[in-house]
Write a protein that holds these residues in place. Structure first.
Motif, mmCIF file in Angstrom:
data_model
loop_
_atom_site.group_PDB
_atom_site.id
_atom_site.type_symbol
_atom_site.label_atom_id
_atom_site.label_comp_id
_atom_site.label_asym_id
_atom_site.label_seq_id
_atom_site.Cartn_x
_atom_site.Cartn_y
_atom_site.Cartn_z
ATOM 1 N N HIS A 1 0.812 -1.214 0.000
ATOM 2 C CA HIS A 1 0.000 0.000 0.000
ATOM 3 C C HIS A 1 0.846 1.266 0.000
ATOM 4 C CE1 HIS A 1 -3.800 -1.962 -0.093
ATOM 5 N NE2 HIS A 1 -3.412 -2.771 0.882
ATOM 6 N N THR A 2 2.052 1.212 0.549
ATOM 7 C CA THR A 2 2.941 2.370 0.442
ATOM 8 C C THR A 2 3.289 2.617 -1.018
ATOM 9 O OG1 THR A 2 3.862 2.038 2.661
ATOM 10 C CG2 THR A 2 5.165 3.367 1.139
ATOM 11 N N ARG A 3 3.625 1.545 -1.738
ATOM 12 C CA ARG A 3 3.933 1.692 -3.171
ATOM 13 C C ARG A 3 2.729 2.220 -3.943
ATOM 14 N NH1 ARG A 3 8.652 -1.673 -5.308
ATOM 15 N NH2 ARG A 3 7.693 -1.030 -7.244
ATOM 16 N N LYS A 4 1.539 1.711 -3.640
ATOM 17 C CA LYS A 4 0.336 2.192 -4.331
ATOM 18 C C LYS A 4 0.062 3.661 -3.974
ATOM 19 C CE LYS A 4 -3.111 -0.094 -5.708
ATOM 20 N NZ LYS A 4 -4.336 -0.877 -5.908
ATOM 21 N N ALA A 5 0.258 4.019 -2.720
ATOM 22 C CA ALA A 5 0.050 5.417 -2.318
ATOM 23 C C ALA A 5 1.016 6.330 -3.074
ATOM 24 C CB ALA A 5 0.231 5.568 -0.804
ATOM 25 N N LEU A 6 2.260 5.907 -3.192
ATOM 26 C CA LEU A 6 3.232 6.697 -3.953
ATOM 27 C C LEU A 6 2.820 6.795 -5.418
ATOM 28 C CD1 LEU A 6 6.481 5.264 -2.333
ATOM 29 C CD2 LEU A 6 5.630 7.624 -2.089
ATOM 30 N N ASP A 7 2.318 5.698 -5.978
ATOM 31 C CA ASP A 7 1.830 5.718 -7.365
ATOM 32 C C ASP A 7 0.696 6.724 -7.541
ATOM 33 O OD1 ASP A 7 3.603 3.798 -8.356
ATOM 34 O OD2 ASP A 7 2.178 2.133 -8.100
ATOM 35 N N TYR A 8 -0.118 6.885 -6.521
ATOM 36 C CA TYR A 8 -1.230 7.831 -6.580
ATOM 37 C C TYR A 8 -0.809 9.262 -6.220
ATOM 38 C CZ TYR A 8 -4.964 4.441 -7.377
ATOM 39 O OH TYR A 8 -5.789 3.499 -7.922
ATOM 40 N N GLY A 9 0.479 9.462 -5.967
ATOM 41 C CA GLY A 9 0.977 10.812 -5.719
ATOM 42 C C GLY A 9 1.161 11.186 -4.267
ATOM 43 N N ALA A 10 1.017 10.234 -3.358
ATOM 44 C CA ALA A 10 1.249 10.541 -1.941
ATOM 45 C C ALA A 10 2.710 10.941 -1.757
ATOM 46 C CB ALA A 10 0.921 9.339 -1.064
ATOM 47 N N THR A 11 2.931 11.871 -0.861
ATOM 48 C CA THR A 11 4.293 12.327 -0.580
ATOM 49 C C THR A 11 4.838 11.616 0.656
ATOM 50 O OG1 THR A 11 3.603 14.129 0.891
ATOM 51 C CG2 THR A 11 3.734 14.622 -1.501
ATOM 52 N N ARG A 12 6.129 11.675 0.788
ATOM 53 C CA ARG A 12 6.797 11.126 1.977
ATOM 54 C C ARG A 12 6.192 11.751 3.241
ATOM 55 N NH1 ARG A 12 12.000 8.995 3.293
ATOM 56 N NH2 ARG A 12 12.673 9.638 5.359
ATOM 57 N N ASP A 13 6.026 13.077 3.210
ATOM 58 C CA ASP A 13 5.489 13.768 4.382
ATOM 59 C C ASP A 13 4.078 13.293 4.724
ATOM 60 O OD1 ASP A 13 7.854 15.170 4.590
ATOM 61 O OD2 ASP A 13 7.025 17.083 3.898
ATOM 62 N N GLU A 14 3.232 13.100 3.713
ATOM 63 C CA GLU A 14 1.867 12.620 3.971
ATOM 64 C C GLU A 14 1.897 11.230 4.601
ATOM 65 O OE1 GLU A 14 -0.822 14.723 0.501
ATOM 66 O OE2 GLU A 14 0.476 13.035 -0.072
ATOM 67 N N LEU A 15 2.737 10.361 4.054
ATOM 68 C CA LEU A 15 2.814 8.993 4.577
ATOM 69 C C LEU A 15 3.383 8.958 5.986
ATOM 70 C CD1 LEU A 15 3.905 7.301 1.273
ATOM 71 C CD2 LEU A 15 1.788 6.835 2.525
ATOM 72 N N LEU A 16 4.418 9.741 6.234
ATOM 73 C CA LEU A 16 5.009 9.736 7.571
ATOM 74 C C LEU A 16 4.087 10.393 8.599
ATOM 75 C CD1 LEU A 16 8.791 10.309 6.846
ATOM 76 C CD2 LEU A 16 7.519 8.177 7.156
ATOM 77 N N GLU A 17 3.336 11.396 8.180
ATOM 78 C CA GLU A 17 2.359 11.993 9.102
ATOM 79 C C GLU A 17 1.274 10.975 9.456
ATOM 80 O OE1 GLU A 17 -0.546 15.873 9.282
ATOM 81 O OE2 GLU A 17 1.450 16.086 8.375
ATOM 82 N N ALA A 18 0.831 10.203 8.454
ATOM 83 C CA ALA A 18 -0.136 9.141 8.734
ATOM 84 C C ALA A 18 0.458 8.132 9.713
ATOM 85 C CB ALA A 18 -0.557 8.457 7.438
ATOM 86 N N CYS A 19 1.742 7.823 9.543
ATOM 87 C CA CYS A 19 2.407 6.888 10.470
ATOM 88 C C CYS A 19 2.477 7.459 11.877
ATOM 89 C CB CYS A 19 3.822 6.566 9.966
ATOM 90 S SG CYS A 19 3.849 5.496 8.522
ATOM 91 N N MET A 20 2.689 8.759 11.987
ATOM 92 C CA MET A 20 2.730 9.383 13.310
ATOM 93 C C MET A 20 1.366 9.280 13.996
ATOM 94 S SD MET A 20 5.845 10.310 13.756
ATOM 95 C CE MET A 20 5.710 11.344 15.202
ATOM 96 N N VAL A 21 0.290 9.464 13.237
ATOM 97 C CA VAL A 21 -1.052 9.324 13.800
ATOM 98 C C VAL A 21 -1.279 7.869 14.205
ATOM 99 C CG1 VAL A 21 -3.533 9.494 13.307
ATOM 100 C CG2 VAL A 21 -1.970 11.304 12.546
ATOM 101 N N THR A 22 -0.825 6.943 13.379
ATOM 102 C CA THR A 22 -0.949 5.523 13.716
ATOM 103 C C THR A 22 -0.200 5.235 15.008
ATOM 104 O OG1 THR A 22 -1.048 5.012 11.360
ATOM 105 C CG2 THR A 22 -0.626 3.172 12.863
#
Length: 118
Positions: free
Chosen positions: A67-88
């Protein structure tokens, strides 16, 4: 931790093996996936970011990479993904924070792969 490429390949292999075992069930599941993942009230990108977060919370290495790879394919940024991880991590504590490292590795590996291909 196994490499993100190995985890990604294992996820695809498992899915293919399950499809060979029961193609009717996997076809139905795949239709559900495609329907749930497409743009709706939430964009496909946001849905993938949510799936990364849930994958981290559930501590599923294969799901995290996929899902990280798919999120990146859809244009997610490192910052968006890491912020989601911080909330997790906020909700799931230390173990969730540690599984965020797989997200970081996947982002880095995906970026290297894209640089080679461009």
């Amino acid at each position: 931790m196994r490499s993100t490429k190995i985890l990604y390949d294992e996820a695809k292999q498992t899915f293919n093996q399950l499809n060979a075992f029961n193609p009717k069930a996997i076809k139905g599941f795949t239709q559900y996936i495609h329907s749930a993942e497409k743009d709706g009230a939430l964009s496909a990108k946001i849905k993938q970011i949510i799936m990364v977060s849930v994958s981290v919370a559930q501590q599923c290495e294969w799901c995290i990479v996929y899902h990280t790879r798919k999120a990146l394919d859809y244009g997610a940024t490192r910052d968006e993904l890491l912020e989601a991880c911080m909330v997790t991590g906020l909700m799931g504590g230390g173990p969730s924070m540690m599984y965020s490292g797989i997200v970081i590795s996947t982002i880095e590996d995906f970026q290297k792969e894209n640089e080679k291909n461009n």
